[in-house]
Design an enzyme around this catalytic site. Structure first.
Site, PDB file in Angstrom:
ATOM      1  N   TYR A 170       0.827  -1.206   0.000  1.00  0.00           N
ATOM      2  CA  TYR A 170       0.000   0.000   0.000  1.00  0.00           C
ATOM      3  C   TYR A 170       0.867   1.265   0.000  1.00  0.00           C
ATOM      4  CZ  TYR A 170      -3.997   2.988   1.198  1.00  0.00           C
ATOM      5  OH  TYR A 170      -4.983   3.945   1.193  1.00  0.00           O
ATOM      6  N   LYS A 174       0.974   3.962  -3.115  1.00  0.00           N
ATOM      7  CA  LYS A 174       0.553   5.346  -2.962  1.00  0.00           C
ATOM      8  C   LYS A 174       1.687   6.318  -3.254  1.00  0.00           C
ATOM      9  CE  LYS A 174      -3.644   4.267  -2.164  1.00  0.00           C
ATOM     10  NZ  LYS A 174      -4.692   4.588  -3.151  1.00  0.00           N
TER      11      LYS A 174
END
Length: 308
Positions: A170, A174
């Site tokens: 994650y 991002k």
């Protein structure tokens, strides 16, 4: 059907908030992988007076994303594109997060670059996790920014042997959103359009509540408590930021990230989070020469900020 088209990828809490904020007077093309979610959103937003059309899309498929872009072009002048779709660490394994949150964004940016209208704008919902993840090398960031989308997941540093946890995937995804948006800003600019990302903090959406109830929930709540605002964000907070970046007041802003986290990243970087989460110092004994209290542990990274 309205001449101007607002494309929203992702029918979650933030996608619906953006539709409500910006959809009046436009055709809202709402896309998601879930047919049930699309039906519910179309009914809800339609009852509120918006003109909504829906399309199932798999953001990990270049063919599916390209079909969405062609549908948008046929619907009218595509002047606003908002990508909110994503998976959080509590929802999926590492590889699926890279496929949806990293590859999916790259495919959407590529597909809509030749479709967005002159004077239009796009926003990608990234996350504060991209600011808190362990630093990548300049070479790795360049690769994430410029590697063709169909080759992204073959980058050696994204291999399953290296990116082993959902949280790591994650954070990398991002951060990739940030650098990919910065690079794609040039191709969008050739169309006379702008492109930016927003990095939300901990937002009270269904995804956010899942994360708060998960393994990282205690740390996430500590991050919120340490922040200057001391509260969870709302989908409306993110919709307001998107409205600014998509609107005329942001005409000189492109290729950058707007951190909308209530001050969480500032709290982490300033050391305030470590102060608030440190264990209490032991009480000094009556005898002289009491031992010193242990130093507060440093906090260098944080969990994901759920964004969908």
């Amino acid at each position: 059907m309205s001449a101007k088209v607002l494309v929203i990828v992702g029918a979650g809490g933030m996608g619906l908030a953006v539709a409500r904020r910006l959809g009046a007077g436009r055709t809202v093309l709402l896309a998601d992988i879930g047919q049930d979610a699309l039906r519910a959103a179309e009914q809800t937003l339609g009852d509120e007076g918006l003109t909504v059309v829906t399309q199932v899309v798999d953001v990990t498929s270049a063919v599916s994303v390209q079909h969405l872009a062609l549908t948008a072009r046929a619907a009218g002048e595509v002047d606003q594109v908002v990508h909110t779709a994503g998976l959080s660490p509590v929802q999926a394994p590492a590889r699926a997060i890279l496929e949806v949150d990293l590859l999916g964004v790259a495919l959407v940016l590529d597909a809509f670059a030749p479709v967005v209208a002159a004077g239009g704008a796009g926003v990608v919902i990234a996350s504060m996790a991209g600011h808190l993840a362990p630093a990548l090398t300049p070479e790795q960031e360049h690769a994430l920014a410029h590697t063709p989308a169909d080759q992204l997941l073959q980058l050696p540093f994204l291999s399953p042997d290296i990116v082993t946890t959902p949280a790591a995937a994650y954070g990398i995804a991002k951060r990739a959103n940030h650098v990919r948006v910065a690079a794609a800003g040039s191709s969008w600019g050739e169309r006379g359009a702008r492109l930016n990302s927003i990095s939300p903090g901990v937002i009270s959406t269904p995804m956010g509540q899942q994360e708060l109830a998960g393994e990282s929930g205690r740390v996430m709540r500590a991050m919120v408590d340490a922040s200057a605002t001391g509260r969870l964000g709302t989908p409306g907070d993110i919709a307001a930021a998107a409205a600014f970046l998509l609107g005329p007041d942001a005409s000189f802003i492109t290729g950058t990230d707007l951190l909308v986290d209530g001050g969480v990243v500032a709290a982490v970087r300033s050391g305030r989070l470590g102060t608030l989460t440190a264990p209490a110092a032991p009480a000094a004994p009556a005898a002289p020469a009491a031992p010193a209290a242990p130093a507060a542990p440093a906090t260098t990274t944080g969990p994901s900020g759920p964004t969908a």
